[in-house]
Design a protein around this motif. Structure first.
Motif, short mmCIF file in Angstrom:
data_model
loop_
_atom_site.label_atom_id
_atom_site.label_comp_id
_atom_site.label_asym_id
_atom_site.label_seq_id
_atom_site.Cartn_x
_atom_site.Cartn_y
_atom_site.Cartn_z
N UNK A 257 0.85 -1.19 0.00
CA UNK A 257 0.00 0.00 0.00
C UNK A 257 0.89 1.24 0.00
N UNK A 258 0.44 2.29 -0.66
CA UNK A 258 1.24 3.52 -0.64
C UNK A 258 0.36 4.74 -0.88
N UNK A 259 0.88 5.89 -0.45
CA UNK A 259 0.29 7.19 -0.75
C UNK A 259 1.29 7.93 -1.63
N UNK A 260 0.80 8.62 -2.66
CA UNK A 260 1.69 9.24 -3.62
C UNK A 260 1.24 10.65 -3.95
N UNK B 195 11.14 8.32 -2.63
CA UNK B 195 10.35 7.33 -1.90
C UNK B 195 10.69 7.47 -0.43
N UNK B 196 9.67 7.66 0.41
CA UNK B 196 9.85 7.94 1.83
C UNK B 196 9.47 6.71 2.66
N UNK B 197 10.40 6.26 3.50
CA UNK B 197 10.24 5.03 4.27
C UNK B 197 10.07 5.35 5.76
N UNK B 198 8.92 5.04 6.29
CA UNK B 198 8.60 5.42 7.67
C UNK B 198 9.34 4.57 8.70
N UNK B 199 9.30 5.02 9.94
CA UNK B 199 9.92 4.29 11.04
C UNK B 199 9.00 3.23 11.61
N UNK C 2 16.08 8.17 -8.66
CA UNK C 2 15.35 7.97 -7.41
C UNK C 2 16.18 8.33 -6.18
N UNK C 3 15.54 9.02 -5.24
CA UNK C 3 16.11 9.26 -3.91
C UNK C 3 15.31 8.45 -2.90
N UNK C 4 16.00 7.88 -1.93
CA UNK C 4 15.35 7.20 -0.82
C UNK C 4 15.48 8.06 0.43
#
Length: 221
Positions: free
Chosen positions: A15-18, A30-34, A110-112
């Motif tokens: 699942x993702x929000x964009x 792309x943002x990766x949560x804690x 792409x940036x992470x």
């Protein structure tokens, strides 16, 4: 003009929000949560990121007992070993393929961006060898998995950490940054008088760091 889209796990590997791109010249992120977060947690950083860029925030695959989601099925020994992320990185690789095919994600630019456990996920994905390496990695309140750092050589990294971080002490962060620099990564390290979050000083430093980069000309493969 940007718009916001939410996609469930029935339509994509995660699942993702964009936020769609309003300016194709900016880097996709792309943002990766804690640990304990979800696809909504990372949007607090939106105003510090380049205007008009494509932003994607996936939900990690493993539900947590206390609520939210994590990038590992369980928390083991500290620090985590790189091998613990193999399964999750495979799912993440599939998500990137989906985003490329369905939403035009430019993998070569792409940036992470990762926060806390999401930072370890960003590092692990790069260390395990994504089919296309990210152009850069941005992390906050971060820690580095134990494993081979050779694929991080030459990688631009922005690392922000709080001097009062009660979860990942500043001494751990400094040691990890030392490991990265020894491995040949290009680390910009910002310390702020903050706890387990990005201090305002480092958010401003991040914006300046973005202005100084030249990924459009150089790129990474």
């Amino acid at each position: 003009m940007s718009e916001y889209i939410e996609v469930g796990a029935d339509q994509a590997p995660l699942s993702f929000r964009m936020r769609t791109a309003a300016d194709g010249r900016t880097q996709p992120i792309v943002m990766l949560h804690g640990l304990g977060g979800d696809e909504h947690a990372m949007w607090v950083f939106e105003t510090a990121l380049p205007t008009g860029s494509l932003l994607v925030a996936p939900r990690a695959p493993y539900p947590q007992p206390g609520g939210g989601y994590g990038w590992l099925p369980q928390i083991g020994a500290w620090p985590p070993m790189l091998e613990e992320y193999v399964e999750t990185v495979a799912i993440f690789e599939a998500l990137l393929g989906h985003l490329q095919a369905k939403h035009g994600l430019d993998r070569k630019r792409l940036l992470l961006l990762g926060f806390s456990q999401g930072s370890a996920m960003a590092f692990a994905a790069t260390m395990l060898g994504l089919s296309v390496a990210p152009a850069a990695v941005i992390v906050g309140a971060a820690h580095l998995p134990q494993g081979d750092l050779s694929l991080l050589r030459g990688l631009p990294i922005f690392w922000a950490h709080g001097l009062r971080d009660e979860v990942i002490p500043i001494e751990v962060a400094r040691a990890d940054v030392g490991r990265l620099r020894k491995a040949g990564a290009e680390v910009h390290f910002c310390e702020a008088y903050a706890s387990h979050k990005l201090g305002i000083e480092c958010l401003r430093d991040l914006q300046e760091w973005f202005r100084e980069q030249s990924w459009e000309r150089e790129g990474r493969t």
